[in-house]
Design an enzyme around this catalytic site. Structure first.
Site, PDB file in Angstrom:
ATOM      1  CG  ASP A  16      19.811  44.358  44.477  1.00 38.75           C
ATOM      2  OD1 ASP A  16      20.867  44.583  43.862  1.00 38.75           O
ATOM      3  OD2 ASP A  16      19.125  43.333  44.314  1.00 38.75           O
ATOM      4  CG  ASP A  18      18.944  42.649  38.270  1.00 39.28           C
ATOM      5  OD1 ASP A  18      18.331  43.549  37.662  1.00 39.28           O
ATOM      6  OD2 ASP A  18      20.068  42.242  37.917  1.00 39.28           O
ATOM      7  CG  ASP A 135      16.938  40.465  45.647  1.00 39.50           C
ATOM      8  OD1 ASP A 135      17.959  41.198  45.630  1.00 39.50           O
ATOM      9  OD2 ASP A 135      16.739  39.589  44.788  1.00 39.50           O
TER      10      ASP A 135
END
Length: 187
Positions: A16, A18, A135
């Protein structure tokens, strides 16, 4: 929790963006200047590159579908990301993004696995031999739906599993990308 696949059984790693590679701003990264890599992130990608393990980014970018940024600006942000990774000796094989509004009903918006399936088609990957590092629960859900091993890092949306993480459990949890890649390559 179990550890991720050893390097001999690892076709690729999907990250991922960000909160994994760059700082999670709480809003959207809407300019190249706003993109700030997390400590150790570029070096982690370099370690994968040095072991000839392809690294891909997969990211939701609903800001485009919401009219808050153009695709051209997103591509400029991704160019900066690639340059910073390359400056550390790493390489991103591809960046896959969902530009759609959350209500669009597309199959590429995480937690759906469409971006992973597209990358697998484009690069002839066996997703059961790939690892997803994210995240948030939606990253883990997308990885699980595609048959990948999953790793959660605590540098973005999820800061602590005890603070209400609600989603599919990952195969492993690490404090950051550098620790995840260190362990992934050591097993």
């Amino acid at each position: 929790m179990t550890s991720a696949s050893p390097p001999g059984l690892l076709d690729a790693v999907f990250l991922d963006r960000d909160g994994v590679l760059n700082r999670e701003l709480g809003g959207y990264v809407t300019s190249p200047e706003a993109l700030e890599l997390l400590p150790g992130a570029a070096d982690a990608v370099e370690r994968l590159t040095a072991r000839s393990i392809p690294c891909f980014v997969f990211t939701n970018q609903a800001v485009i579908g919401r009219g808050g940024m153009s695709t051209e600006t997103l591509l400029a942000i991704h160019d900066k990301l690639k340059r910073e990774i390359e400056a550390a000796g790493g390489r991103l094989e591809g960046i896959y993004f969902c530009p759609h509004h959350p209500d669009a009903g597309c199959d590429c918006r995480k937690p759906l696995p469409g971006l992973l399936f597209q990358a697998a088609r484009d690069h002839d990957l066996d997703l059961t031999r790939c690892t997803v590092i994210g995240d948030s629960p939606r990253d883990i859900a997308a990885g699980r739906a595609a048959g990948c091993r999953t790793i959660l890092v605590l540098t973005g949306h999820t800061r602590n599993m005890a603070d209400g993480y609600a989603g599919p459990l990952p195969d492993a949890v690490y404090p950051d990308l550098a620790a995840a890649i260190h362990t992934l390559l050591a097993t």
